[in-house]
Scaffold this active site. Sequence first.
Site, PDB file in Angstrom:
ATOM      1  N   GLU A 134       0.924  -1.353   0.194  1.00 32.93           N
ATOM      2  CA  GLU A 134      -0.268   0.324  -0.064  1.00 32.93           C
ATOM      3  C   GLU A 134       0.879   0.727   0.473  1.00 32.93           C
ATOM      4  O   GLU A 134       1.476   1.550  -1.205  1.00 32.93           O
ATOM      5  CB  GLU A 134      -0.895   0.009   1.517  1.00 32.93           C
ATOM      6  CG  GLU A 134      -2.025  -1.552   1.204  1.00 32.93           C
ATOM      7  CD  GLU A 134      -3.277  -1.300   1.772  1.00 32.93           C
ATOM      8  OE1 GLU A 134      -3.661  -0.481   2.794  1.00 32.93           O
ATOM      9  OE2 GLU A 134      -4.115  -1.923   1.905  1.00 32.93           O
TER      10      GLU A 134
HETATM   11  C1  HEC Z   1      -3.319   0.966  -1.805  1.00 32.28           C
HETATM   12  C2  HEC Z   1      -4.072   1.312  -1.467  1.00 32.28           C
HETATM   13  C3  HEC Z   1      -4.827   1.502  -0.046  1.00 32.28           C
HETATM   14  C4  HEC Z   1      -4.596   2.874   0.582  1.00 32.28           C
HETATM   15  C5  HEC Z   1      -3.111   3.977  -0.229  1.00 32.28           C
HETATM   16  C6  HEC Z   1      -5.903   2.900   1.781  1.00 32.28           C
HETATM   17  N1  HEC Z   1      -6.009   1.462   2.268  1.00 32.28           N
HETATM   18 FE1  HEC Z   1      -7.490   1.817   3.348  1.00 32.28          FE
HETATM   19  N2  HEC Z   1      -7.693  -0.094   2.213  1.00 32.28           N
HETATM   20  C7  HEC Z   1      -7.256  -0.502   1.636  1.00 32.28           C
HETATM   21  C8  HEC Z   1      -7.885  -2.248   1.325  1.00 32.28           C
HETATM   22  C9  HEC Z   1      -7.714  -2.843  -0.205  1.00 32.28           C
HETATM   23  C10 HEC Z   1      -8.709  -2.167   2.153  1.00 32.28           C
HETATM   24  C11 HEC Z   1      -9.328  -3.717   2.851  1.00 32.28           C
HETATM   25  C12 HEC Z   1      -7.825  -4.943   3.100  1.00 32.28           C
HETATM   26  C13 HEC Z   1      -8.630  -5.842   4.156  1.00 32.28           C
HETATM   27  O1  HEC Z   1      -9.108  -5.950   4.183  1.00 32.28           O
HETATM   28  O2  HEC Z   1      -7.308  -6.727   3.959  1.00 32.28           O
HETATM   29  C14 HEC Z   1      -8.260  -0.828   3.222  1.00 32.28           C
HETATM   30  C15 HEC Z   1      -9.561  -0.900   4.177  1.00 32.28           C
HETATM   31  C16 HEC Z   1      -9.502   0.397   5.173  1.00 32.28           C
HETATM   32  C17 HEC Z   1     -10.081   0.580   6.006  1.00 32.28           C
HETATM   33  C18 HEC Z   1     -11.674  -0.398   6.167  1.00 32.28           C
HETATM   34  C19 HEC Z   1     -13.498  -0.671   5.464  1.00 32.28           C
HETATM   35  C20 HEC Z   1     -13.850  -1.892   6.300  1.00 32.28           C
HETATM   36  O3  HEC Z   1     -14.885  -1.936   5.967  1.00 32.28           O
HETATM   37  O4  HEC Z   1     -13.752  -2.579   6.631  1.00 32.28           O
HETATM   38  C21 HEC Z   1     -10.072   1.496   6.936  1.00 32.28           C
HETATM   39  C22 HEC Z   1     -11.098   2.777   7.536  1.00 32.28           C
HETATM   40  C23 HEC Z   1      -9.259   2.258   5.417  1.00 32.28           C
HETATM   41  N3  HEC Z   1      -8.955   1.254   4.555  1.00 32.28           N
HETATM   42  C24 HEC Z   1      -9.005   3.414   5.828  1.00 32.28           C
HETATM   43  C25 HEC Z   1      -8.035   4.163   5.469  1.00 32.28           C
HETATM   44  C26 HEC Z   1      -6.318   4.764   5.975  1.00 32.28           C
HETATM   45  C27 HEC Z   1      -7.164   6.444   6.982  1.00 32.28           C
HETATM   46  C28 HEC Z   1      -5.805   4.780   5.273  1.00 32.28           C
HETATM   47  C29 HEC Z   1      -4.553   6.105   4.955  1.00 32.28           C
HETATM   48  C30 HEC Z   1      -3.671   6.495   6.181  1.00 32.28           C
HETATM   49  C31 HEC Z   1      -5.882   4.115   3.836  1.00 32.28           C
HETATM   50  N4  HEC Z   1      -6.353   3.881   3.844  1.00 32.28           N
HETATM   51  C32 HEC Z   1      -5.509   4.005   2.552  1.00 32.28           C
HETATM   52  C33 HEC Z   1      -6.303  -0.122   0.380  1.00 32.28           C
HETATM   53  C34 HEC Z   1      -5.612   0.706   0.586  1.00 32.28           C
END
Ligand code: HEC
Length: 360
Positions: A134
């Site tokens: 990520e």
């Molecule tokens: C490269 C893409 C990417 C980036 C950059 C990213 N995310 Fe995500 N995010 C994801 C993915 C894919 C998941 C699901 C992963 C899993 O469930 O294993 C996720 C899950 C989440 C969730 C959980 C939502 C749920 O319904 O379960 C949250 C809240 C979230 N991210 C917030 C953030 C925040 C705050 C940041 C920055 C600090 C961030 N993400 C950066 C791809 C990204």
Amino acid sequence: MVAAAVTLLSGCQRVSFDPRPTADIAPERLFMFTAVQAPAPATGLSAMRVDLGRRLFYDTHLSVNNSVSCDTCHKLTAYGVDPGKSVSTGHDKKPGGRNSPTVYNAGLQFVQFWDGRAATLAEQAAGPMMNPVEMGMPSPEAVVAYLHSTPDYKKQFQQAYPGARDPVVMDNVTDAIADFESGLITPARWDQYLQGDTNALSNEEKRGLRVFLRSGCASCHAGKGLGGNSYQKLGAYRDWPDRTTDLGRMAVTHNPADLLYFKVPLLRNVTETGPWFHDGRVKTIDEAVRLMERYQTGRRLSENDVRSIVAFLGSLKGEIPQQYIQPPSAKAPPIRTALTPGTSRQQLALVDLNPSKEGQ
Ligand code: HEC
Ligand code: HEC
């Protein structure tokens, strides 16, 4: 007494079986759901934390080659996802294993991630920065070092977390991001319906609600978010064909009984957050509903039923809070010294956008 019971009984039947498309389901019978409201604007210290969290959310410097921010995969103008992408790609363009869920309303859930491996938004927020596919930062220290080296950040942390000797610490980073995310709530026409305005849904949507209830969808998709309250087995009714690519909750607990258990996703804004499912392999919302029918409920749905359910899901589409998500201007970060309680979020956003015009 007897009369009341009869009314209740016939009432129950009406909820489940009356096929008349225009018959309302009285909102008070929809006790398994809860309406949400737009949160009150933050004031004082919490407004400062929200501002800081917003800035961090949009900051690409929290990734290893300054190319990715939280917003890259959770675009706030696009219902909090990376539209059209099955799985996210991070700083090095390598695909991750899962579809990016929306950050809108995420705080309503009992745990975060598809497999629930983070308990809270704050705990979740630390994950992506150090996740190699990520944002790829080498360590929390590297994140903190960047923030320390940016003077206006330091000042903003001091204001948001006064009293600490060094407020620029990872716990405050994730706390501020979580505070910002907690404000990402999207009330919809559905909430108006739940609050008593039965005209808020069209006849087709009301029919869809009826089919949704009759098909048992609400046994998993209920509460405030219509999901986010439990883990459920993908393939609860009939075995899901792919049993090896993603083990779901079992990868966290190592308990074979948890194979293919996933957190039930929210259905708020679900018509806008495709592609669907944990691996993003489902390209249309109709197909998502059909797969639920086949693997989760075993009920037979006609074409018409599917269309109505999809229409109902459309009533869960809320308003994006445009003011609240305005990115802070890169040139003039929002640093405020005096904040009067009661300053509205709109005013705050204007302050962010036009710092020169603020006249303070
Ligand atoms: C490269 C893409 C990417 C980036 C950059 C990213 N995310 Fe995500 N995010 C994801 C993915 C894919 C998941 C699901 C992963 C899993 O469930 O294993 C996720 C899950 C989440 C969730 C959980 C939502 C749920 O319904 O379960 C949250 C809240 C979230 N991210 C917030 C953030 C925040 C705050 C940041 C920055 C600090 C961030 N993400 C950066 C791809 C990204
Ligand atoms: C036994 C629990 C259960 C029942 C019943 C159920 N679902 Fe689901 N639903 C889930 C789970 C678990 C997922 C996540 C599947 C995945 O991503 O692998 C899901 C995913 C979805 C999605 C995709 C969400 C997204 O963001 O990708 C939609 C849409 C959906 N369900 C609608 C429905 C409808 C409509 C019904 C009734 C016909 C229904 N569900 C019945 C548990 C259930």
